[in-house]
Design a protein around this motif. Structure first.
Motif, PDB file in Angstrom:
ATOM      1  N   ARG A  78     -39.326-102.378 -49.263  1.00 57.63           N
ATOM      2  CA  ARG A  78     -38.654-103.616 -48.867  1.00 57.63           C
ATOM      3  C   ARG A  78     -39.605-104.639 -48.251  1.00 57.63           C
ATOM      4  O   ARG A  78     -39.167-105.706 -47.839  1.00 57.63           O
ATOM      5  CB  ARG A  78     -37.543-103.307 -47.858  1.00 57.63           C
ATOM      6  CG  ARG A  78     -36.506-102.328 -48.379  1.00 57.63           C
ATOM      7  CD  ARG A  78     -35.482-102.027 -47.314  1.00 57.63           C
ATOM      8  NE  ARG A  78     -34.482-101.074 -47.798  1.00 57.63           N
ATOM      9  CZ  ARG A  78     -33.486-100.604 -47.058  1.00 57.63           C
ATOM     10  NH1 ARG A  78     -33.345-101.000 -45.817  1.00 57.63           N
ATOM     11  NH2 ARG A  78     -32.637 -99.736 -47.575  1.00 57.63           N
ATOM     12  N   LEU A  79     -40.898-104.293 -48.153  1.00 56.78           N
ATOM     13  CA  LEU A  79     -41.875-105.183 -47.528  1.00 56.78           C
ATOM     14  C   LEU A  79     -42.766-105.803 -48.591  1.00 56.78           C
ATOM     15  O   LEU A  79     -42.857-105.313 -49.734  1.00 56.78           O
ATOM     16  CB  LEU A  79     -42.726-104.404 -46.511  1.00 56.78           C
ATOM     17  CG  LEU A  79     -41.967-103.783 -45.333  1.00 56.78           C
ATOM     18  CD1 LEU A  79     -42.922-103.016 -44.445  1.00 56.78           C
ATOM     19  CD2 LEU A  79     -41.254-104.858 -44.520  1.00 56.78           C
ATOM     20  N   ARG A  80     -43.426-106.864 -48.198  1.00 56.47           N
ATOM     21  CA  ARG A  80     -44.349-107.540 -49.113  1.00 56.47           C
ATOM     22  C   ARG A  80     -45.586-106.673 -49.317  1.00 56.47           C
ATOM     23  O   ARG A  80     -46.131-106.103 -48.382  1.00 56.47           O
ATOM     24  CB  ARG A  80     -44.741-108.893 -48.534  1.00 56.47           C
ATOM     25  CG  ARG A  80     -43.595-109.888 -48.437  1.00 56.47           C
ATOM     26  CD  ARG A  80     -44.041-111.152 -47.719  1.00 56.47           C
ATOM     27  NE  ARG A  80     -45.149-111.797 -48.427  1.00 56.47           N
ATOM     28  CZ  ARG A  80     -45.828-112.830 -47.950  1.00 56.47           C
ATOM     29  NH1 ARG A  80     -45.519-113.347 -46.770  1.00 56.47           N
ATOM     30  NH2 ARG A  80     -46.813-113.358 -48.645  1.00 56.47           N
ATOM     31  N   GLY A  81     -46.024-106.579 -50.558  1.00 57.90           N
ATOM     32  CA  GLY A  81     -47.183-105.745 -50.866  1.00 57.90           C
ATOM     33  C   GLY A  81     -46.819-104.372 -51.366  1.00 57.90           C
ATOM     34  O   GLY A  81     -47.576-103.763 -52.114  1.00 57.90           O
ATOM     35  N   GLY A  82     -45.661-103.840 -50.932  1.00 60.06           N
ATOM     36  CA  GLY A  82     -45.183-102.554 -51.416  1.00 60.06           C
ATOM     37  C   GLY A  82     -46.028-101.387 -50.938  1.00 60.06           C
ATOM     38  O   GLY A  82     -46.701-101.436 -49.902  1.00 60.06           O
ATOM     39  N   TRP A  83     -45.994-100.318 -51.736  1.00 61.61           N
ATOM     40  CA  TRP A  83     -46.675 -99.065 -51.357  1.00 61.61           C
ATOM     41  C   TRP A  83     -48.187 -99.170 -51.529  1.00 61.61           C
ATOM     42  O   TRP A  83     -48.923 -98.360 -50.939  1.00 61.61           O
ATOM     43  CB  TRP A  83     -46.117 -97.918 -52.182  1.00 61.61           C
ATOM     44  CG  TRP A  83     -44.680 -97.668 -51.907  1.00 61.61           C
ATOM     45  CD1 TRP A  83     -43.618 -98.011 -52.677  1.00 61.61           C
ATOM     46  CD2 TRP A  83     -44.140 -97.019 -50.755  1.00 61.61           C
ATOM     47  NE1 TRP A  83     -42.434 -97.631 -52.085  1.00 61.61           N
ATOM     48  CE2 TRP A  83     -42.730 -97.010 -50.896  1.00 61.61           C
ATOM     49  CE3 TRP A  83     -44.687 -96.459 -49.617  1.00 61.61           C
ATOM     50  CZ2 TRP A  83     -41.882 -96.464 -49.967  1.00 61.61           C
ATOM     51  CZ3 TRP A  83     -43.840 -95.903 -48.664  1.00 61.61           C
ATOM     52  CH2 TRP A  83     -42.462 -95.909 -48.838  1.00 61.61           C
ATOM     53  N   ALA A  84     -48.663-100.106 -52.322  1.00 66.78           N
ATOM     54  CA  ALA A  84     -50.111-100.290 -52.426  1.00 66.78           C
ATOM     55  C   ALA A  84     -50.693-100.734 -51.088  1.00 66.78           C
ATOM     56  O   ALA A  84     -51.772-100.270 -50.681  1.00 66.78           O
ATOM     57  CB  ALA A  84     -50.409-101.325 -53.515  1.00 66.78           C
ATOM     58  N   THR A  85     -49.984-101.611 -50.396  1.00 66.61           N
ATOM     59  CA  THR A  85     -50.425-102.021 -49.057  1.00 66.61           C
ATOM     60  C   THR A  85     -50.441-100.851 -48.090  1.00 66.61           C
ATOM     61  O   THR A  85     -51.361-100.709 -47.271  1.00 66.61           O
ATOM     62  CB  THR A  85     -49.490-103.125 -48.534  1.00 66.61           C
ATOM     63  OG1 THR A  85     -49.449-104.195 -49.463  1.00 66.61           O
ATOM     64  CG2 THR A  85     -49.951-103.635 -47.187  1.00 66.61           C
ATOM     65  N   ALA A  86     -49.434 -99.969 -48.186  1.00 74.12           N
ATOM     66  CA  ALA A  86     -49.394 -98.798 -47.299  1.00 74.12           C
ATOM     67  C   ALA A  86     -50.581 -97.881 -47.547  1.00 74.12           C
ATOM     68  O   ALA A  86     -51.193 -97.356 -46.604  1.00 74.12           O
ATOM     69  CB  ALA A  86     -48.087 -98.047 -47.516  1.00 74.12           C
TER      70      ALA A  86
END
Length: 610
Positions: A78-86
């Protein structure tokens, strides 16, 4: 924000300072993308130099590392960037923690912060693993697998820089759940993580509790027994070899706990491409078994102990047989589960494909309809250009007539088809009834032909003797039961009597009905008066309003009540000689004769209250 000294604030990296201010003033959903700038700041300095250590110290002082750790717990779908950012933030967190030397409150950093960071990284890895397994498209599966690999590499880098975290990783609740999986790709990655843990800290398996150790070894042996994939078998065999090499106690544990492991390795995994590691593992297991047998002393057995040992051996063999039987059935169950999952996924893909085809077909039909309408209008305009102006109205009337005929023809066809469909059931029922009737008629006709017609026989007549006897019976009955005869005057008199009795009955029923209504009215009035008397307050509590309740609005009734009251007062004031003969009467009871003589009627008074 951490309270750093003023000198440190003055010497802080301006990029870190600006990023901390920007994170503080930004919204929560924009923080993950802002924290990715830390990766560029860390890569600007060479690893291990003083500048890199200074940057990491500034990042820790401004609590940016703690922001990274907390962001890993959020739902990045639900955040900008998705799981790649995580995944990138997990890499940033491990880079910041390795090589960081905390001088102020190091116990907080090593005992609280680092274990929390490991827990959050493993939690993120579990989420990525679950989404990788549930993903349907191959592209999504590749993305999630790459991000899962990035997070596990960050975990390996973190416990490689802090060796004490290896035991923390093994004892974490998320690690066994990551390791216990039927997926090949993630299982290989997790076994590589376990391999790095044992290489970094060879005694880590002896530092953890017994339950964790047994769960890890059980999972490795289970993977060897339940799969035929050579990649998983190679990884599990190398792990067991590494464990047995680094610690002899674990080698003895493998020999004692898993007695069928040597046979499983030699029968199932021989010739699968890793015979060198397999032979080394078998040699270690056989050497441990022979050493254990040499150290054992041979006791003297009597008959009872031999029987006991034989029973133990039989039970052990039976349990091993049952366990091997269960383990052989496990791949079938896993295969069935995978088959059902693939079938469901294929069904979902087919459904989505069918929906797309339906949508494309609808779009094509709509385009064709629009194109046909456009061509029709173009032909109509072209024909209007050819026709002379004086013939346009006539042509339009002809076109309208043709259009009306076409619409009527289509409407009649639609109505006929609809009525035919509605009458189809009744037509079927009619045809079925005709068939049944035809069959019944044929059956009756055949039955009629088979049965011969019986000749007509006249009924038997009465003889003369029977006729005379019957006439005699009739005459006797008439004599015994003569018919009653009544004159016209007697019938009129009887009718008048019946009318009088009916009138009397009707009059009496009306009088009875009125009397019943009067009784019901009096009974309701008596019940109302009784309720008023029962609910009446005492004389000490009586007010003027209460008197209005018991005062009658009827003047004759009030007069009669007043007279009755005076009569009671007079009877209470009588001399003693007038009361002779009333010894057995109550004091408050007044003789009925006196009241009747006084008033000529009976007055029902109240009862004495105690």
């Amino acid at each position: 924000m951490a309270n750093a000294p003023s000198a440190r604030l003055a010497a802080a990296d301006p990029r870190v300072l600006a990023l901390a201010a920007e994170v503080t003033e930004s919204r929560e959903q924009d923080i993950p993308l802002l924290l990715l700038k830390l990766k560029g700041i860390l890569n600007s300095a060479s690893l291990g130099c003083e500048e890199s250590k200074k940057i990491k110290q500034d990042i820790y002082d401004y609590d940016l590392i703690r922001y990274c750790m907390l962001v890993l717990r959020q739902d990045h779908s639900r955040l900008r960037g998705g799981w790649a950012t995580a995944a990138q933030l997990a890499e940033v967190l491990s880079l910041c923690c390795v090589g960081l030397e905390v001088k102020e409150d190091p116990e907080e950093f090593y005992k609280n912060f680092l274990p929390s960071a490991v827990d959050n990284l493993l939690f993120l890895a579990r989420r990525l693993q679950a989404r990788f397994i549930r993903a349907i498209k191959d592209e999504d599966k590749q993305h999630f697998l790459r991000w899962f690999q990035t997070v596990t590499d960050a975990i390996c880098w973190l416990f490689g820089g802090h060796i004490q975290l290896a035991a923390c990783v093994l004892q974490n609740d998320h690690f066994p759940q990551l390791l216990i999986t039927d997926d090949v790709e993630t299982a290989i990655i997790m076994m590589s993580v376990l391999h790095n843990i044992v290489r970094v800290n060879s005694s880590v398996l002896l530092q953890v509790d017994e339950e964790t150790l047994h769960s890890v070894l059980d999972e490795l042996v289970y993977k060897l027994s339940s799969t035929t994939n050579p990649v998983i078998g190679n990884a599990a065999a190398k792990l067991l070899l590494l464990v047995a090499k680094f610690c002899k106690q674990l080698g003895k544990l493998l020999t004692a706990r898993y007695k069928g492991l040597k046979g499983l390795l030699s029968k199932q995994w021989a010739g699968k491409g890793f015979d060198r590691d397999l032979s080394q593992l078998l040699d270690l297991l056989y050497s441990e078994q022979s050493t254990g047998k040499g150290e054992m002393q041979v006791p003297k057995f009597n008959e009872t102990s031999r029987q006991h040992q034989a029973a133990c051996i039989i039970q052990a063999v039976w349990r091993g047989f049952q366990t091997r039987k269960r383990l052989k059935k496990l791949p079938q169950a896993v295969t069935a589960l995978q088959r059902s999952f693939r079938a469901k996924r294929e069904q979902e893909l087919q459904h989505s494909k069918k929906q797309k085809e339906d949508e494309s077909l609808k779009l094509q039909m709509q385009l064709r309809r629009q194109r046909a309408m456009r061509l029709f209008h173009e032909r109509q305009l072209a024909s209007l250009e050819i026709i002379h102006a004086s013939q346009v109205s006539k042509y339009m009337e002809e076109m309208e007539g043709r259009s009306a005929l076409t619409i009527q023809r289509f409407w009649r066809g639609y109505r006929a088809r609809r009525s035919f469909h509605q009458q189809r059931q009744s037509l079927k029922e009619y045809k079925a009834a005709v068939i049944i009737q035809r069959a019944a008629c044929k059956f009756l006709e055949k039955r009629r032909r088979r049965r011969p017609l019986s000749p007509w026989k006249d009924p038997k007549g009465l003889t003369d003797e029977q006729r005379l006897a019957l006439q005699q019976k009739v005459d006797d009955y008439i004599k015994l039961h003569p018919a009653s005869e009544m004159s016209e005057e007697m019938s009129k008199e009887l009718h008048m009597q019946a009318q009088e009795k009916l009138a009397q009955f009707l009059l009496r029923s009306r009088l009875d009905q009125r009397a019943a209504q009067r009784r019901e009215t009096l009974l309701a009035q008596v019940n109302t008066d009784v309720e008023l008397l029962m609910n009446a307050p005492g004389l000490a509590e009586t007010t003027e309003k209460d008197l209005d309740v018991f005062t009658s609005r009827s003047v004759p009734v009030a007069t009669k009540a007043r007279q009755s009251h005076h009569t009671m007062l007079k009877s209470s004031c009588w001399p003693w000689w007038k009361k002779l003969g009333d010894e057995f009467m109550e004091d408050d009871v007044i003789p009925d004769d006196a009241l009747n003589a006084e008033l000529g009627t009976l007055f029902v008074g109240g009862r004495k209250s105690f």
